[in-house]
Motif scaffolding. Structure first.
Motif, mmCIF file in Angstrom:
data_model
loop_
_atom_site.group_PDB
_atom_site.id
_atom_site.type_symbol
_atom_site.label_atom_id
_atom_site.label_comp_id
_atom_site.label_asym_id
_atom_site.label_seq_id
_atom_site.Cartn_x
_atom_site.Cartn_y
_atom_site.Cartn_z
ATOM 1 N N GLY A 170 0.797 -1.216 0.000
ATOM 2 C CA GLY A 170 0.000 0.000 0.000
ATOM 3 C C GLY A 170 0.827 1.260 0.000
ATOM 4 N N ALA A 171 1.937 1.253 0.739
ATOM 5 C CA ALA A 171 2.779 2.435 0.860
ATOM 6 C C ALA A 171 4.209 1.992 1.098
ATOM 7 N N ILE A 172 5.137 2.914 0.842
ATOM 8 C CA ILE A 172 6.567 2.618 0.923
ATOM 9 C C ILE A 172 7.176 3.359 2.104
ATOM 10 N N GLY A 173 7.931 2.634 2.915
ATOM 11 C CA GLY A 173 8.705 3.224 3.989
ATOM 12 C C GLY A 173 10.184 2.971 3.760
ATOM 13 N N LEU A 174 11.022 3.560 4.585
ATOM 14 C CA LEU A 174 12.469 3.435 4.471
ATOM 15 C C LEU A 174 13.059 3.102 5.830
ATOM 16 N N SER A 175 14.159 2.350 5.832
ATOM 17 C CA SER A 175 14.810 1.986 7.083
ATOM 18 C C SER A 175 16.319 2.087 6.927
ATOM 19 N N SER A 176 16.992 2.530 7.989
ATOM 20 C CA SER A 176 18.446 2.737 7.972
ATOM 21 C C SER A 176 18.832 3.616 6.791
ATOM 22 N N MET A 177 18.235 4.762 6.743
ATOM 23 C CA MET A 177 18.328 5.657 5.597
ATOM 24 C C MET A 177 19.188 6.870 5.924
ATOM 25 N N THR A 178 19.923 7.335 4.935
ATOM 26 C CA THR A 178 20.639 8.610 5.043
ATOM 27 C C THR A 178 19.693 9.739 4.644
ATOM 28 N N ILE A 179 20.036 10.947 5.031
ATOM 29 C CA ILE A 179 19.179 12.070 4.656
ATOM 30 C C ILE A 179 19.216 12.294 3.147
ATOM 31 N N GLU A 180 20.352 11.997 2.520
ATOM 32 C CA GLU A 180 20.422 12.119 1.059
ATOM 33 C C GLU A 180 19.491 11.105 0.393
ATOM 34 N N GLY A 181 19.484 9.880 0.918
ATOM 35 C CA GLY A 181 18.590 8.872 0.374
ATOM 36 C C GLY A 181 17.135 9.235 0.574
ATOM 37 N N LEU A 182 16.823 9.798 1.727
ATOM 38 C CA LEU A 182 15.450 10.220 1.986
ATOM 39 C C LEU A 182 15.021 11.286 0.987
ATOM 40 N N ARG A 183 15.899 12.256 0.729
ATOM 41 C CA ARG A 183 15.548 13.313 -0.227
ATOM 42 C C ARG A 183 15.298 12.743 -1.623
ATOM 43 N N ARG A 184 16.070 11.726 -2.006
ATOM 44 C CA ARG A 184 15.862 11.104 -3.318
ATOM 45 C C ARG A 184 14.533 10.366 -3.362
ATOM 46 N N ALA A 185 14.102 9.847 -2.222
ATOM 47 C CA ALA A 185 12.890 9.036 -2.182
ATOM 48 C C ALA A 185 11.614 9.851 -2.019
ATOM 49 N N LEU A 186 11.700 11.040 -1.463
ATOM 50 C CA LEU A 186 10.495 11.817 -1.164
ATOM 51 C C LEU A 186 9.551 11.994 -2.360
ATOM 52 N N PRO A 187 10.059 12.210 -3.574
ATOM 53 C CA PRO A 187 9.136 12.408 -4.702
ATOM 54 C C PRO A 187 8.229 11.208 -4.995
ATOM 55 N N ILE A 188 8.622 9.992 -4.597
ATOM 56 C CA ILE A 188 7.771 8.825 -4.874
ATOM 57 C C ILE A 188 6.681 8.660 -3.815
ATOM 58 N N GLY A 189 6.808 9.387 -2.685
ATOM 59 C CA GLY A 189 5.870 9.241 -1.583
ATOM 60 C C GLY A 189 6.417 8.294 -0.541
ATOM 61 N N VAL A 190 6.747 8.803 0.637
ATOM 62 C CA VAL A 190 7.318 8.001 1.724
ATOM 63 C C VAL A 190 6.385 8.062 2.924
ATOM 64 N N ALA A 191 6.010 6.894 3.439
ATOM 65 C CA ALA A 191 5.079 6.835 4.570
ATOM 66 C C ALA A 191 5.785 6.993 5.909
ATOM 67 N N CYS A 192 6.993 6.418 6.016
ATOM 68 C CA CYS A 192 7.666 6.413 7.320
ATOM 69 C C CYS A 192 9.153 6.159 7.129
ATOM 70 N N VAL A 193 9.914 6.518 8.144
ATOM 71 C CA VAL A 193 11.346 6.231 8.191
ATOM 72 C C VAL A 193 11.647 5.565 9.523
ATOM 73 N N GLN A 194 12.345 4.432 9.456
ATOM 74 C CA GLN A 194 12.795 3.729 10.658
ATOM 75 C C GLN A 194 14.317 3.805 10.722
ATOM 76 N N ASN A 195 14.828 4.552 11.685
ATOM 77 C CA ASN A 195 16.266 4.632 11.939
ATOM 78 C C ASN A 195 16.509 4.450 13.423
ATOM 79 N N ALA A 196 17.717 4.034 13.760
ATOM 80 C CA ALA A 196 18.092 3.959 15.170
ATOM 81 C C ALA A 196 18.155 5.370 15.730
ATOM 82 N N TYR A 197 17.422 5.599 16.839
ATOM 83 C CA TYR A 197 17.313 6.956 17.380
ATOM 84 C C TYR A 197 16.763 6.855 18.796
ATOM 85 N N SER A 198 17.338 7.634 19.683
ATOM 86 C CA SER A 198 16.859 7.664 21.066
ATOM 87 C C SER A 198 17.228 8.994 21.694
#
Length: 315
Positions: A170-198
């Motif tokens: 139904g939708a595309i998410g990203l995991s362990s992503m760089t900010i550059e990769g996220l910017r490349r992916a945004l035009p296709i529609g991104v539902a969520c990003v899963q990265n290590a973060y606390s």
């Protein structure tokens, strides 16, 4: 009801967030630890159903969790029909169980991404998965892709879009992503990003802020750090312990509550194989940190993840 029963907002643990343009409870359930119940399938199914009864409508999984066991439990617990409706199931692709069941290995090539989605569909017992995360292996912690597994993100995104167009996901998410990769992916529609973060490892703060600006859910894994070498633990931080003592709660509760208050696009997926621990995780949704506590926590310097130490422990 016993005196020590934890009271939970059964309608919406932690309030309401957004995932793939649908409202979900901000505290979901990470299903990976259901692997620990491999010898008691009935208990695993009961735990999933208990989570749903408590208001959880966002489940995180992967075919490689328990080599299909976790997905099959979710499929049976939800009876198939709930996966595309009241409950949002989020799976991920990009890795597979290594031969002999010895850990994971990359599965990054486009044809492997498709094969993994097909395997997820079979084990979940559905025709469509609401959200599927592309797990990249050129950033973050964990195994790295090399050789023919070092695939460009554009080729992977094209494969994901094709499967979305075909109705497999139904939708595309990203995991362990760089900010550059996220910017490349945004035009296709991104539902969520899963990265290590606390709270104590906020190296991806700029990516969280970009996700917030773009209406993308931020779903941190290792939200409390980890016992793995190289990953700072929230519960070991003196200031977190001090705040917890002052509020009469646990350091874990403080760490999860801080994440919920830090940004409105944060969705949590704490995992467990224990019903009591599940209830405690969901109860964090009713904990509000006061301004003074938040200021003290915000002032904690972020710690760098020691990738070398982490990977050495995985070898």
């Amino acid at each position: 009801m016993t005196d020590d029963t934890i009271t939970i907002d059964r309608e919406c643990p932690g309030g309401v967030g957004e995932l793939a343009r649908l409202e979900v409870a901000r505290i979901g359930f990470g299903a990976m630890q259901l692997e620990r119940l491999h010898g008691d399938r009935a208990a695993a199914i009961d735990l999933v159903r208990h989570a749903i009864d408590l208001g959880v409508d966002h489940l995180d999984t992967a075919e490689f969790y328990g080599d299909g066991f976790v997905n099959s439990v979710l499929g049976e617990a939800l009876g198939g029909g709930g996966l595309g409706g009241a409950v949002q199931v989020v799976s991920k692709v990009g890795a597979e169980v290594a031969p002999g069941g010895r850990g994971l290995r990359p599965a990054q090539r486009p044809e492997q991404l498709r094969a993994s989605v097909e395997a997820n569909l079979r084990s979940l017992g559905v025709e469509r998965i609401p959200v599927v995360n592309l797990r990249r292996m050129d950033a973050g912690i964990g195994i790295r892709a090399d050789g023919d597994q070092a695939v460009g993100i554009d080729d992977q995104l094209a494969a994901m879009v094709a499967m979305r167009d075909e109705g497999m996901i139904g939708a595309i998410g990203l995991s362990s992503m760089t900010i550059e990769g996220l910017r490349r992916a945004l035009p296709i529609g991104v539902a969520c990003v899963q990265n290590a973060y606390s709270l104590v490892a906020r190296g991806d703060e700029d990516m969280l802020e970009l996700c917030l600006a773009e209406g993308v859910a931020w779903v941190p894994y290792f939200p409390l750090g980890s016992a793995f070498a190289g990953l700072p633990k929230v519960t070991d931080e003196p200031e977190v312990i001090s705040v917890a003592e002052a509020l009469g709660v646990t350091p874990s509760e403080v760490g999860l509550a801080w994440l919920l208050q830090h940004a409105p696009n944060v969705l949590l997926i704490p995992g467990t194989a224990d019903a009591r621990h599940l209830e405690a995780n969901l109860a964090v949704g009713s904990l509000t940190l006061d301004a003074e506590s938040v200021a003290r926590l915000d002032a904690i310097p972020t710690r760098e993840v020691d990738l070398a130490a982490f990977r050495a422990q995985q070898d």
